[in-house]
Motif scaffolding. Structure first.
Motif, PDB file in Angstrom:
ATOM      1  N   ILE A 203       0.822  -1.209   0.000  1.00 16.34           N
ATOM      2  CA  ILE A 203       0.000   0.000   0.000  1.00 16.34           C
ATOM      3  C   ILE A 203       0.854   1.256   0.000  1.00 16.34           C
ATOM      4  CG2 ILE A 203      -1.598   1.361   1.412  1.00 16.34           C
ATOM      5  CD1 ILE A 203      -2.879  -1.328   2.247  1.00 16.34           C
ATOM      6  N   PHE A 204       1.886   1.282   0.823  1.00 17.85           N
ATOM      7  CA  PHE A 204       2.698   2.492   0.963  1.00 17.85           C
ATOM      8  C   PHE A 204       3.499   2.754  -0.313  1.00 17.85           C
ATOM      9  CE2 PHE A 204       1.716   1.143   5.232  1.00 17.85           C
ATOM     10  CZ  PHE A 204       1.353   2.318   5.844  1.00 17.85           C
ATOM     11  N   ASN A 205       4.006   1.717  -0.930  1.00 13.95           N
ATOM     12  CA  ASN A 205       4.732   1.888  -2.179  1.00 13.95           C
ATOM     13  C   ASN A 205       3.795   2.313  -3.295  1.00 13.95           C
ATOM     14  OD1 ASN A 205       6.414   0.279  -4.711  1.00 13.95           O
ATOM     15  ND2 ASN A 205       7.541   1.568  -3.290  1.00 13.95           N
ATOM     16  N   ALA A 206       2.553   1.823  -3.266  1.00 12.86           N
ATOM     17  CA  ALA A 206       1.571   2.213  -4.280  1.00 12.86           C
ATOM     18  C   ALA A 206       1.320   3.716  -4.249  1.00 12.86           C
ATOM     19  CB  ALA A 206       0.264   1.449  -4.071  1.00 12.86           C
ATOM     20  N   VAL A 207       1.261   4.284  -3.038  1.00 12.62           N
ATOM     21  CA  VAL A 207       1.025   5.724  -2.904  1.00 12.62           C
ATOM     22  C   VAL A 207       2.252   6.525  -3.332  1.00 12.62           C
ATOM     23  CG1 VAL A 207       0.607   7.587  -1.252  1.00 12.62           C
ATOM     24  CG2 VAL A 207      -0.725   5.479  -1.125  1.00 12.62           C
ATOM     25  N   SER A 208       3.444   6.060  -2.957  1.00 16.95           N
ATOM     26  CA  SER A 208       4.656   6.813  -3.276  1.00 16.95           C
ATOM     27  C   SER A 208       5.070   6.663  -4.729  1.00 16.95           C
ATOM     28  CB  SER A 208       5.806   6.367  -2.373  1.00 16.95           C
ATOM     29  OG  SER A 208       6.167   5.020  -2.634  1.00 16.95           O
ATOM     30  N   LEU A 209       4.715   5.558  -5.343  1.00 14.91           N
ATOM     31  CA  LEU A 209       5.161   5.259  -6.702  1.00 14.91           C
ATOM     32  C   LEU A 209       4.084   5.474  -7.747  1.00 14.91           C
ATOM     33  CD1 LEU A 209       7.124   3.987  -8.750  1.00 14.91           C
ATOM     34  CD2 LEU A 209       6.417   1.739  -7.916  1.00 14.91           C
ATOM     35  N   GLY A 210       2.844   5.120  -7.413  1.00 13.55           N
ATOM     36  CA  GLY A 210       1.786   5.106  -8.415  1.00 13.55           C
ATOM     37  C   GLY A 210       1.267   6.487  -8.771  1.00 13.55           C
ATOM     38  N   THR A 211       0.708   6.597  -9.962  1.00  7.95           N
ATOM     39  CA  THR A 211      -0.084   7.764 -10.333  1.00  7.95           C
ATOM     40  C   THR A 211      -1.569   7.461 -10.126  1.00  7.95           C
ATOM     41  OG1 THR A 211      -0.145   7.042 -12.649  1.00  7.95           O
ATOM     42  CG2 THR A 211       1.600   8.572 -12.008  1.00  7.95           C
ATOM     43  N   HIS A 212      -1.940   6.187 -10.326  1.00  6.35           N
ATOM     44  CA  HIS A 212      -3.314   5.739 -10.124  1.00  6.35           C
ATOM     45  C   HIS A 212      -3.300   4.424  -9.350  1.00  6.35           C
ATOM     46  CE1 HIS A 212      -3.626   8.517 -13.489  1.00  6.35           C
ATOM     47  NE2 HIS A 212      -4.908   8.640 -13.227  1.00  6.35           N
ATOM     48  N   ILE A 213      -4.353   4.197  -8.590  1.00  4.87           N
ATOM     49  CA  ILE A 213      -4.455   3.002  -7.756  1.00  4.87           C
ATOM     50  C   ILE A 213      -5.842   2.401  -7.940  1.00  4.87           C
ATOM     51  CG2 ILE A 213      -4.452   2.101  -5.388  1.00  4.87           C
ATOM     52  CD1 ILE A 213      -2.622   4.508  -4.667  1.00  4.87           C
ATOM     53  N   GLY A 214      -5.873   1.096  -8.162  1.00 14.04           N
ATOM     54  CA  GLY A 214      -7.137   0.381  -8.222  1.00 14.04           C
ATOM     55  C   GLY A 214      -7.187  -0.660  -7.121  1.00 14.04           C
ATOM     56  N   ILE A 215      -8.348  -0.836  -6.511  1.00 12.02           N
ATOM     57  CA  ILE A 215      -8.529  -1.864  -5.483  1.00 12.02           C
ATOM     58  C   ILE A 215      -9.504  -2.902  -6.020  1.00 12.02           C
ATOM     59  CG2 ILE A 215      -9.224  -2.384  -3.115  1.00 12.02           C
ATOM     60  CD1 ILE A 215      -8.602   0.482  -2.363  1.00 12.02           C
ATOM     61  N   MET A 216      -9.054  -4.154  -6.057  1.00  9.94           N
ATOM     62  CA  MET A 216      -9.868  -5.238  -6.587  1.00  9.94           C
ATOM     63  C   MET A 216     -10.350  -6.165  -5.476  1.00  9.94           C
ATOM     64  SD  MET A 216      -7.905  -6.297 -10.117  1.00  9.94           S
ATOM     65  CE  MET A 216      -9.434  -6.984 -10.801  1.00  9.94           C
ATOM     66  N   ALA A 232      -1.322   7.358   2.412  1.00 10.03           N
ATOM     67  CA  ALA A 232      -1.138   5.925   2.645  1.00 10.03           C
ATOM     68  C   ALA A 232      -2.063   5.435   3.760  1.00 10.03           C
ATOM     69  CB  ALA A 232       0.315   5.634   2.989  1.00 10.03           C
ATOM     70  N   THR A 233      -2.243   6.253   4.779  1.00  6.85           N
ATOM     71  CA  THR A 233      -3.111   5.880   5.901  1.00  6.85           C
ATOM     72  C   THR A 233      -4.559   5.733   5.448  1.00  6.85           C
ATOM     73  OG1 THR A 233      -1.667   6.993   7.485  1.00  6.85           O
ATOM     74  CG2 THR A 233      -3.917   6.527   8.197  1.00  6.85           C
ATOM     75  N   ASP A 234      -5.037   6.712   4.680  1.00 10.07           N
ATOM     76  CA  ASP A 234      -6.416   6.654   4.188  1.00 10.07           C
ATOM     77  C   ASP A 234      -6.602   5.498   3.203  1.00 10.07           C
ATOM     78  OD1 ASP A 234      -7.140   8.803   5.723  1.00 10.07           O
ATOM     79  OD2 ASP A 234      -6.923  10.275   4.101  1.00 10.07           O
ATOM     80  N   LEU A 235      -5.583   5.245   2.379  1.00 10.78           N
ATOM     81  CA  LEU A 235      -5.672   4.133   1.435  1.00 10.78           C
ATOM     82  C   LEU A 235      -5.726   2.802   2.182  1.00 10.78           C
ATOM     83  CD1 LEU A 235      -5.656   2.981  -1.427  1.00 10.78           C
ATOM     84  CD2 LEU A 235      -3.155   3.068  -1.368  1.00 10.78           C
ATOM     85  N   GLN A 236      -4.927   2.683   3.218  1.00 12.84           N
ATOM     86  CA  GLN A 236      -4.943   1.450   4.007  1.00 12.84           C
ATOM     87  C   GLN A 236      -6.320   1.223   4.627  1.00 12.84           C
ATOM     88  OE1 GLN A 236      -2.368   1.330   7.488  1.00 12.84           O
ATOM     89  NE2 GLN A 236      -1.988  -0.833   7.128  1.00 12.84           N
ATOM     90  N   GLU A 237      -6.923   2.285   5.138  1.00 13.79           N
ATOM     91  CA  GLU A 237      -8.258   2.161   5.743  1.00 13.79           C
ATOM     92  C   GLU A 237      -9.282   1.759   4.688  1.00 13.79           C
ATOM     93  OE1 GLU A 237     -11.515   4.912   8.194  1.00 13.79           O
ATOM     94  OE2 GLU A 237      -9.430   5.573   7.996  1.00 13.79           O
ATOM     95  N   LEU A 238      -9.239   2.401   3.516  1.00 15.46           N
ATOM     96  CA  LEU A 238     -10.162   2.067   2.444  1.00 15.46           C
ATOM     97  C   LEU A 238      -9.959   0.640   1.978  1.00 15.46           C
ATOM     98  CD1 LEU A 238     -12.328   2.974   0.385  1.00 15.46           C
ATOM     99  CD2 LEU A 238     -10.452   3.750  -1.095  1.00 15.46           C
ATOM    100  N   TYR A 239      -8.713   0.228   1.882  1.00 19.19           N
ATOM    101  CA  TYR A 239      -8.381  -1.135   1.439  1.00 19.19           C
ATOM    102  C   TYR A 239      -8.946  -2.164   2.408  1.00 19.19           C
ATOM    103  CZ  TYR A 239      -5.511  -5.202   0.248  1.00 19.19           C
ATOM    104  OH  TYR A 239      -5.079  -6.452  -0.091  1.00 19.19           O
ATOM    105  N   LEU A 240      -8.752  -1.934   3.701  1.00 18.49           N
ATOM    106  CA  LEU A 240      -9.248  -2.872   4.707  1.00 18.49           C
ATOM    107  C   LEU A 240     -10.769  -2.913   4.725  1.00 18.49           C
ATOM    108  CD1 LEU A 240      -6.751  -2.119   7.623  1.00 18.49           C
ATOM    109  CD2 LEU A 240      -6.801  -4.142   6.131  1.00 18.49           C
ATOM    110  N   GLN A 241     -11.411  -1.786   4.490  1.00 19.71           N
ATOM    111  CA  GLN A 241     -12.873  -1.768   4.412  1.00 19.71           C
ATOM    112  C   GLN A 241     -13.365  -2.536   3.190  1.00 19.71           C
ATOM    113  OE1 GLN A 241     -13.806   2.408   4.321  1.00 19.71           O
ATOM    114  NE2 GLN A 241     -13.556   2.711   6.535  1.00 19.71           N
ATOM    115  N   THR A 242     -12.598  -2.450   2.094  1.00 19.78           N
ATOM    116  CA  THR A 242     -13.014  -3.057   0.840  1.00 19.78           C
ATOM    117  C   THR A 242     -12.894  -4.579   0.879  1.00 19.78           C
ATOM    118  OG1 THR A 242     -12.333  -1.089  -0.387  1.00 19.78           O
ATOM    119  CG2 THR A 242     -12.611  -3.139  -1.650  1.00 19.78           C
ATOM    120  N   ILE A 243     -11.763  -5.059   1.400  1.00 22.80           N
ATOM    121  CA  ILE A 243     -11.536  -6.507   1.363  1.00 22.80           C
ATOM    122  C   ILE A 243     -12.304  -7.228   2.456  1.00 22.80           C
ATOM    123  CG2 ILE A 243      -9.291  -6.239   0.276  1.00 22.80           C
ATOM    124  CD1 ILE A 243      -8.015  -6.856   3.011  1.00 22.80           C
TER     125      ILE A 243
END
Length: 243
Positions: A203-216, A232-243
């Motif tokens: 997740i953290f590398n996706a935020v620092s490296l990516g221009t776009h992020i998709g959650i499947m 990265a913190t908000d993405l981690q929270e969204l990711y955990l809610q999604t999966i």
């Protein structure tokens, strides 16, 4: 830098339109719509079985879609299409090269397979540009770390003038230093106008490296985000809610 010093670089985009893959009654991928433009790094997040690797395998032509289309620069491609072979490169989680050959020998061999012939000095330039230390150029890959093997794999992608690079869990098993080196290398590739699609758990590398992020999740692309608009913190929270 890579492309401008070596090639006339044309900008390419990769698209999936309503792409699906079924295995009997099991739907591994469901109506995927995804675009990776030139200069973008699109990071796909998701648990094992979410559909990330299936997506990459479909783009590469390793498997055929049940429905939908794959386009390179707005041109639909089939599994054996020359456009796919010519313009795509793949960096798997474990880069499989010839362990008994040196970095230069591997690079020379795979470049020739792709129709390119280079002098030894040019091969060394590719390896240097990808961050492989000079002391390793003539050593067998059998003794290379994962990060070193990745650098050779990326050098091969650059040498074959790949416009689109697909990566599957490339930072898995890398130490922090190797991850940082890899991140800078991918940013450099994107800055040359290459389109990069990366399946990852990081997740953290996706935020620092990516221009776009998709959650499947379960074969469906649930969220599509701009990396610049989420922490990265908000993405981690969204990711955990999604999966």
């Amino acid at each position: 830098m890579f492309g401008p010093h070596l090639f006339t670089f044309y900008f390419f985009m990769l698209q999936a339109i309503s792409l699906s893959k079924n295995y009997g009654s099991y739907q591994a991928l469901k109506q995927l719509n995804l675009t990776v433009n030139a200069g973008e790094v699109y990071c796909l997040l998701g648990q094992n079985g979410a559909g990330k690797t299936t997506t990459i395998n479909l783009f590469l032509g390793f498997i055929t879609p049940s429905e939908g289309k794959i386009l390179i620069n707005n041109e639909e491609v089939s599994a054996a299409d020359d456009l796919r072979r010519q313009h795509l490169a793949y960096i798997p989680e474990v880069v499989m090269l010839y362990g008994n050959l040196s970095a230069i020998e591997n690079l020379n061999y795979f470049s020739r397979l792709a129709g390119f012939e280079y002098t030894e000095d040019k091969l060394i330039d590719f390896l240097n540009a990808c961050g492989l230390q000079a002391s390793a150029h003539r050593k067998p890959l059998a003794g290379f770390s994962k990060g070193m093997r990745q650098k050779v794999g990326i050098a091969i992608a650059v040498a074959k003038d790949a416009k689109i690079i697909l990566m599957d869990e490339p930072t898995s098993g890398l130490d922090p230093k190797a991850t940082a080196e890899f991140t800078e290398l991918v940013k450099k590739l994107a800055s040359e106008g290459r389109s990069i699609l990366m399946a990852t758990h990081d997740i953290f590398n996706a935020v620092s490296l990516g221009t776009h992020i998709g959650i499947m999740k379960q074969g469906t692309l649930i969220h599509t985000l701009k990396a610049s608009e989420i922490s990265a913190t908000d993405l981690q929270e969204l990711y955990l809610q999604t999966i």
